[in-house]
Motif scaffolding. Sequence first.
Motif, PDB file in Angstrom:
ATOM      1  N   GLY A  34       0.880  -1.016  -0.146  1.00 43.84           N
ATOM      2  CA  GLY A  34      -0.026   0.250   0.044  1.00 43.84           C
ATOM      3  C   GLY A  34       0.968   1.117   0.029  1.00 43.84           C
ATOM      4  N   ASN A  35       0.166   2.472   0.025  1.00 47.94           N
ATOM      5  CA  ASN A  35       0.889   3.634   0.125  1.00 47.94           C
ATOM      6  C   ASN A  35       1.429   3.771   1.372  1.00 47.94           C
ATOM      7  N   LYS A  36       2.666   4.521   1.354  1.00 46.76           N
ATOM      8  CA  LYS A  36       3.439   4.487   2.674  1.00 46.76           C
ATOM      9  C   LYS A  36       4.660   5.699   2.323  1.00 46.76           C
ATOM     10  N   GLY A  37       4.994   6.405   3.327  1.00 52.26           N
ATOM     11  CA  GLY A  37       5.848   7.424   3.347  1.00 52.26           C
ATOM     12  C   GLY A  37       7.434   6.667   3.233  1.00 52.26           C
ATOM     13  N   GLY A  38       8.290   7.400   3.021  1.00 50.15           N
ATOM     14  CA  GLY A  38       9.706   7.034   2.806  1.00 50.15           C
ATOM     15  C   GLY A  38      10.142   6.670   4.146  1.00 50.15           C
ATOM     16  N   GLY A  39      10.985   5.950   4.475  1.00 51.82           N
ATOM     17  CA  GLY A  39      11.872   5.234   5.769  1.00 51.82           C
ATOM     18  C   GLY A  39      12.652   6.637   6.273  1.00 51.82           C
ATOM     19  N   ASN A  40      12.792   6.610   7.600  1.00 53.30           N
ATOM     20  CA  ASN A  40      13.934   7.486   8.317  1.00 53.30           C
ATOM     21  C   ASN A  40      15.223   7.025   7.796  1.00 53.30           C
ATOM     22  N   GLY A  41      16.180   7.897   7.698  1.00 53.15           N
ATOM     23  CA  GLY A  41      17.606   7.709   7.714  1.00 53.15           C
ATOM     24  C   GLY A  41      18.108   7.239   8.883  1.00 53.15           C
ATOM     25  N   GLY A  42      19.372   6.230   8.700  1.00 53.02           N
ATOM     26  CA  GLY A  42      19.660   5.708   9.710  1.00 53.02           C
ATOM     27  C   GLY A  42      20.752   6.541  10.494  1.00 53.02           C
ATOM     28  N   THR A  43      21.664   5.798  11.390  1.00 49.73           N
ATOM     29  CA  THR A  43      22.505   6.498  12.033  1.00 49.73           C
ATOM     30  C   THR A  43      23.948   6.104  11.618  1.00 49.73           C
ATOM     31  N   THR A  44      24.702   6.974  11.459  1.00 56.31           N
ATOM     32  CA  THR A  44      26.499   6.754  10.887  1.00 56.31           C
ATOM     33  C   THR A  44      27.229   7.064  12.206  1.00 56.31           C
ATOM     34  N   SER A  45      27.996   6.034  12.537  1.00 55.11           N
ATOM     35  CA  SER A  45      28.813   6.043  13.601  1.00 55.11           C
ATOM     36  C   SER A  45      30.128   5.355  13.792  1.00 55.11           C
ATOM     37  N   VAL A  46      30.857   5.702  14.415  1.00 50.40           N
ATOM     38  CA  VAL A  46      32.252   5.131  14.827  1.00 50.40           C
ATOM     39  C   VAL A  46      32.063   4.805  16.378  1.00 50.40           C
ATOM     40  N   GLY A  47      31.456   3.841  16.657  1.00 52.57           N
ATOM     41  CA  GLY A  47      31.331   3.337  17.906  1.00 52.57           C
ATOM     42  C   GLY A  47      30.431   4.734  18.594  1.00 52.57           C
ATOM     43  N   THR A  48      31.046   5.165  19.770  1.00 54.80           N
ATOM     44  CA  THR A  48      30.517   6.030  20.306  1.00 54.80           C
ATOM     45  C   THR A  48      31.240   7.533  20.259  1.00 54.80           C
ATOM     46  N   LEU A  49      32.319   7.199  19.383  1.00 57.79           N
ATOM     47  CA  LEU A  49      33.317   8.545  19.295  1.00 57.79           C
ATOM     48  C   LEU A  49      32.639   9.456  18.542  1.00 57.79           C
ATOM     49  N   CYS A  50      32.193   9.180  17.392  1.00 60.40           N
ATOM     50  CA  CYS A  50      31.323  10.048  16.354  1.00 60.40           C
ATOM     51  C   CYS A  50      29.879   9.518  16.008  1.00 60.40           C
ATOM     52  N   VAL A  51      28.974  10.289  16.439  1.00 60.00           N
ATOM     53  CA  VAL A  51      27.591   9.470  15.778  1.00 60.00           C
ATOM     54  C   VAL A  51      26.860  10.808  15.429  1.00 60.00           C
ATOM     55  N   ALA A  52      26.097  10.380  14.206  1.00 57.50           N
ATOM     56  CA  ALA A  52      25.220  11.292  13.362  1.00 57.50           C
ATOM     57  C   ALA A  52      24.006  10.836  13.114  1.00 57.50           C
ATOM     58  N   THR A  53      22.936  11.538  13.286  1.00 60.25           N
ATOM     59  CA  THR A  53      21.588  11.049  13.015  1.00 60.25           C
ATOM     60  C   THR A  53      20.950  11.156  11.655  1.00 60.25           C
ATOM     61  N   GLY A  54      20.068  10.442  11.075  1.00 60.82           N
ATOM     62  CA  GLY A  54      19.649  10.564   9.669  1.00 60.82           C
ATOM     63  C   GLY A  54      18.414  11.464  10.005  1.00 60.82           C
ATOM     64  N   GLY A  55      17.953  11.708   8.815  1.00 62.16           N
ATOM     65  CA  GLY A  55      16.703  12.623   8.561  1.00 62.16           C
ATOM     66  C   GLY A  55      15.425  11.718   8.522  1.00 62.16           C
ATOM     67  N   ASN A  56      14.357  12.446   8.365  1.00 59.51           N
ATOM     68  CA  ASN A  56      12.851  11.824   8.309  1.00 59.51           C
ATOM     69  C   ASN A  56      12.344  11.332   7.091  1.00 59.51           C
ATOM     70  N   GLY A  57      11.699  10.343   6.861  1.00 57.48           N
ATOM     71  CA  GLY A  57      11.356   9.662   5.642  1.00 57.48           C
ATOM     72  C   GLY A  57      10.076  10.932   5.180  1.00 57.48           C
ATOM     73  N   GLY A  58       9.950  11.057   3.926  1.00 59.31           N
ATOM     74  CA  GLY A  58       8.806  12.059   3.610  1.00 59.31           C
ATOM     75  C   GLY A  58       7.450  11.396   3.409  1.00 59.31           C
ATOM     76  N   GLY A  59       6.293  11.853   3.208  1.00 57.12           N
ATOM     77  CA  GLY A  59       5.211  11.339   3.171  1.00 57.12           C
ATOM     78  C   GLY A  59       4.769  10.915   1.869  1.00 57.12           C
TER      79      GLY A  59
END
Length: 136
Positions: free
Chosen positions: A1-26
């Motif tokens: 069925g119809n659904k929005g895009g998925g959210n972006g994942g997290t990119t990390s190097v352990g806990t040293l460097c962590v970046a969060t992804g964006g939200n999926g669209g409608g």
Amino acid sequence: GNKGGGNGGTTSVGTLCVATGGNGGGFANGSTAIAAGGTGGSGSGVGDVLIPGGDGGGGWALNSGTGGIASAPNGGASYFGGGGRGAPANAASAAGSVGRAYGSGGGGSVGYGAAANQAGAAGAPGYVIITEFCKR
């Protein structure tokens, strides 16, 4: 069925460097004619330099039954370049292109009438730069 895009994942190097992804669209269909694009990554996380991502474009559908037309948006851009291209508006069922630059979003898809629904394309992976300073 119809659904929005998925959210972006997290990119990390352990806990040293962590970046969060964006939200999926409608999504847009006959009852929801205009869909908002997903919001870009916030630039939150752990690291010295955190760069937020760009928002994805919005999509729309006109008379999404047989003979209708829909437009899929491009994926959100990142600091490193543009997102994936959205599916062409003249296609009844087509997928968008994957994110082109590190951290960018995937393009939206179209699927209306009797055509099969399509999932939005995947965003590009994140990018981590580690600079090591050594003292002699």
